[in-house]
Design an enzyme around this catalytic site. Structure first.
Site: not given
Length: 340
Positions: A16-17, A37-38, A80, A98, A166, A179
């Site tokens: 989605i990013a 990002s991590r 989030h 969302k 996920r 989701d």
């Protein structure tokens, strides 16, 4: 802010990013200046893909970057609260994907934080920013179909998704409801507001998340809404609104429609189609434009996606989860939610 380019930061590098960033870089008044990002290599690859000048291997650096006007949070919804909260604490404005958070308590904390700091905050409910959905709501509000009696909406994916995905992971807020179900619930509440009563049933996975959920929402004035979501069956993904004097039908992809049909009693059906100038129906540009419009106007929330509406949707999602018995690991001591 005036008419200058709005500088965006992107927090997370998933699908989605990427979709949102692809639309952002196509807007002449938007500039994506940083991504985080991590995993540093993931941020660097994302930055190279979209021509972004700065890539951070951690969220803190992005939150502290004072050259960013607004951060788009695109992590799984279980993160989030942490990610958006970090950005708001650092003084950044935030557009958060969302479902807004895992639950209403977390949503309330983010809203209070934004309001306390005078920062802009908006849920990325792109459906509410769609010109065609806005036209539909205006018709309903103007009485085109009389008093709303029923709303129906569904969103289901065929899957199958493995337990490692996920959507099956309780730690990531998995399941169909947060989701996918957030869309039918948000559509119903766009037209009717927060329901006064919630009934729901679900089929749960071995991991304790909902594979499919059906809910019946009711309002004191007599309106009903049936909403359904699934990660084990591809549904029609349609919506309809029936009133005392007519009906509106939205075909496949109701949350980003390219057309809908208005049926008024005693009249021929009328089709409303998206303007070609608005771009493809899958475009996320409308919500990006709304964020930038609000920032330039000095607004701290959007009238199209008001924070009180986001909080109301989160309360309904909590109520549905309470009825079906889904609780996430981080909610071990959360009041008001029935353990699975």
């Amino acid at each position: 802010m005036t008419e200058q380019r709005v500088r965006w930061g992107v927090l997370a590098t998933g699908g989605i990013a990427a979709a949102f960033t692809a639309d952002l870089v196509d807007l002449p008044d938007a500039e994506v200046v940083a991504v985080a990002s991590r995993a540093k290599d993931s941020a660097e690859a994302f930055a190279e893909r979209f021509g972004i000048p700065r890539a951070y291997g951690g969220w803190d650096a992005l939150a502290r970057d004072e050259d960013i006007d607004v951060v788009y949070v695109a992590t799984p919804h279980s993160a989030h609260r942490q990610a958006a909260g970090l950005c708001l604490e650092a003084g950044r404005n935030v557009l958060c994907e969302k479902a807004f958070t895992l639950n209403a308590r977390e949503a309330g904390e983010l809203v209070a934080l934004a309001r306390g700091r005078g920062s802009f905050l908006m849920e990325a409910m792109w459906m509410y920013c769609s010109p065609l959905i806005r036209r539909l709501k205006a018709l309903v509000d103007d009485g085109a179909i009389g008093d709303v009696r029923t709303v129906h909406a569904d969103f289901g994916l065929a899957g199958p998704f493995p337990p490692s995905h996920r959507l099956r992971d309780p730690a990531q807020g998995g399941g169909a409801l947060l989701d996918l179900g957030v869309y039918p619930v948000s559509f119903a509440q766009l037209l009717l507001g927060e329901p006064t009563d919630v009934m729901a049933r679900a089929v749960l996975s071995e991991e304790g998340v909902d594979l499919q959920t059906g809910a019946l929402l009711s309002w004191a004035g007599g309106a009903l809404a049936s909403v359904h979501c699934s990660v084990v069956g591809g549904t029609a993904t349609t919506a309809s609104v029936t009133g005392s004097r007519g009906r509106i039908d939205i075909p496949y992809g109701f949350f980003h429609p390219d057309r809908f049909v208005l049926h008024r009693d005693g009249r021929e059906p009328e089709e409303f189609a998206a303007d070609a100038a608005d771009g493809p129906r899958s475009s996320l540009k409308h919500e990006a434009r709304e964020v930038m419009r609000a920032l330039r106007a000095g607004e701290t929330e959007s009238p199209l996606v008001p924070l009180e509406g986001t909080l109301a949707v989160m309360r309904t999602l909590d109520a549905i989860r309470d009825r079906i018995g889904v609780r996430y690991p981080s909610e071990a001591n959360e009041p008001g939610l029935t353990p699975a």
